[in-house]
Write an enzyme that holds these catalytic residues in place. Structure first.
Site, PDB file in Angstrom:
ATOM      1  CE  LYS A 127       1.598  -0.006   6.087  1.00  0.00           C
ATOM      2  NZ  LYS A 127       0.375   0.788   6.318  1.00  0.00           N
ATOM      3  N   GLY A 128       3.714  -1.956   0.016  1.00  0.00           N
ATOM      4  CA  GLY A 128       3.316  -2.259  -1.204  1.00  0.00           C
ATOM      5  C   GLY A 128       3.868  -3.029  -2.415  1.00  0.00           C
ATOM      6  CD  GLU A 169       9.533   0.275  -3.947  1.00  0.00           C
ATOM      7  OE1 GLU A 169       8.581  -0.898  -3.427  1.00  0.00           O
ATOM      8  OE2 GLU A 169       9.759   1.266  -3.085  1.00  0.00           O
ATOM      9  CG  ASP A 229       5.570   8.429 -10.250  1.00  0.00           C
ATOM     10  OD1 ASP A 229       5.869   8.451 -11.488  1.00  0.00           O
ATOM     11  OD2 ASP A 229       4.302   8.670  -9.460  1.00  0.00           O
ATOM     12  CG  PHE A 265      -3.075   6.812  -8.280  1.00  0.00           C
ATOM     13  CD1 PHE A 265      -1.248   6.998  -7.889  1.00  0.00           C
ATOM     14  CD2 PHE A 265      -3.524   5.857  -7.503  1.00  0.00           C
ATOM     15  CE1 PHE A 265      -1.967   7.154  -5.954  1.00  0.00           C
ATOM     16  CE2 PHE A 265      -3.498   5.396  -5.941  1.00  0.00           C
ATOM     17  CZ  PHE A 265      -2.714   6.282  -5.571  1.00  0.00           C
ATOM     18  CB  VAL A 266      -1.712   1.594 -10.898  1.00  0.00           C
ATOM     19  CG1 VAL A 266      -1.826   1.759 -12.316  1.00  0.00           C
ATOM     20  CG2 VAL A 266      -0.112   1.841 -10.272  1.00  0.00           C
TER      21      VAL A 266
HETATM   22  P1  IMP Z   1       8.476   7.613  -6.246  1.00  0.00           P
HETATM   23  O1  IMP Z   1       9.942   7.640  -5.410  1.00  0.00           O
HETATM   24  O2  IMP Z   1       8.292   8.494  -7.487  1.00  0.00           O
HETATM   25  O3  IMP Z   1       9.295   6.507  -7.446  1.00  0.00           O
HETATM   26  O4  IMP Z   1       7.918   6.763  -5.606  1.00  0.00           O
HETATM   27  C1  IMP Z   1       7.490   5.768  -5.349  1.00  0.00           C
HETATM   28  C2  IMP Z   1       6.447   4.989  -5.039  1.00  0.00           C
HETATM   29  O5  IMP Z   1       5.395   6.067  -4.994  1.00  0.00           O
HETATM   30  C3  IMP Z   1       6.136   4.060  -4.342  1.00  0.00           C
HETATM   31  O6  IMP Z   1       7.130   2.826  -4.179  1.00  0.00           O
HETATM   32  C4  IMP Z   1       4.725   3.826  -4.458  1.00  0.00           C
HETATM   33  O7  IMP Z   1       4.855   3.392  -2.664  1.00  0.00           O
HETATM   34  C5  IMP Z   1       4.220   5.450  -4.547  1.00  0.00           C
HETATM   35  N1  IMP Z   1       3.667   5.572  -5.972  1.00  0.00           N
HETATM   36  C6  IMP Z   1       3.903   5.675  -6.566  1.00  0.00           C
HETATM   37  N2  IMP Z   1       2.858   5.742  -8.322  1.00  0.00           N
HETATM   38  C7  IMP Z   1       2.185   4.986  -7.470  1.00  0.00           C
HETATM   39  C8  IMP Z   1       0.573   4.870  -8.409  1.00  0.00           C
HETATM   40  O8  IMP Z   1       0.509   5.083  -8.938  1.00  0.00           O
HETATM   41  N3  IMP Z   1      -0.211   3.999  -7.210  1.00  0.00           N
HETATM   42  C9  IMP Z   1      -0.051   3.568  -5.639  1.00  0.00           C
HETATM   43  N4  IMP Z   1       1.260   4.348  -5.345  1.00  0.00           N
HETATM   44  C10 IMP Z   1       2.047   4.635  -6.286  1.00  0.00           C
HETATM   45 MG    MG Z   2       6.243   1.329  -2.361  1.00  0.00          MG
END
Ligand code: IMP
Ligand code: MG
Length: 200
Positions: A42-43, A98, A102, A151-152
């Site tokens: 949903k982000g 997206e 992260d 963390f945002v």
């Molecule tokens: P990745 O697979 O580690 O790149 O994770 C990415 C997903 O983790 C994003 O689509 C977000 O849903 C969540 N996420 C990563 N960092 C944050 C943050 O700082 N705040 C909120 N959600 C985050």
């Molecule tokens: Mg996301």
């Protein structure tokens, strides 16, 4: 709500300006082609809505919902599709929209999955990219902002499903989550196999 916040990282005006710039790049790059924007629920709802309105090319919009599986609080990169695309992307130009990269595990899974459906091209647009993200090889064509590894929340991003509706991106004060799970553990739910899942 104000007492929960540590700082406004990216204001509404800065978001607006940057998204307009990204849309102009996308307009130039995809001129004369048929583009499908794919938002990750949903982000990405906020960035998708604003980006799509700033793009002048005719585009279609589709959505996917995914959940990441990992052991404990680390993402394993194993991703389950909760809601798939409505339409076939074979032969089409696809731009994944997206909220944040992260580790990059989620996006690399998603891009591989979409590439297996024989689109004409797959590119990625992210609003936020954590500087530490560079370790994972996801090719991101359009990046809104590079941010520190904090963390945002806000503008689509949540902590335990809250704060998505803030019109800016901010960081949380520690007391806002000291009583609950840490941000890294948010929405991690145990399943019978002992894995955890996190809905994006
Ligand atoms: P990745 O697979 O580690 O790149 O994770 C990415 C997903 O983790 C994003 O689509 C977000 O849903 C969540 N996420 C990563 N960092 C944050 C943050 O700082 N705040 C909120 N959600 C985050
Ligand atoms: Mg996301």
């Amino acid at each position: 709500m104000g007492a929960d916040l540590l700082e406004v990282l990216i204001s509404r005006e800065e978001l607006d300006t940057r998204i307009t710039e990204l849309a102009a790049e996308i307009d130039a790059d995809y001129a004369g082609r048929e583009l499908i924007l794919i938002g990750v629920l949903k982000g990405a709802v906020m960035v998708m809505a604003d980006l799509a309105r700033a793009i002048h090319l005719p585009v279609s919009m589709d959505w996917m919902a995914i959940s990441s599986y990992g052991s404990g609080t680390t993402s394993s990169g194993v991703v389950r599709i909760l809601k798939d695309l409505d339409a076939d992307i074979g032969g089409k130009h696809v731009l994944v929209v997206e909220d944040i990269v992260d580790s990059g595990l989620t996006l690399s899974y998603l891009v591989n999955n979409l590439q297996s459906r024989d689109p004409a091209s797959v590119e990625v647009c992210v609003l936020l990219r954590k500087r530490a993200a560079a370790q994972m090889s996801v090719k991101v064509a359009y990046t809104g902002f590079e941010i520190d590894d904090k963390f945002v929340i806000g503008y689509g991003l949540d902590y335990a499903e809250r704060y998505r509706n803030l019109p800016f991106v901010g960081t949380l004060a520690p007391h806002a989550y000291s009583a609950g799970p840490t941000p890294d553990q948010q929405e991690n739910r145990a399943d019978p196999e002992g894995n955890t899942s996190e809905v994006e």
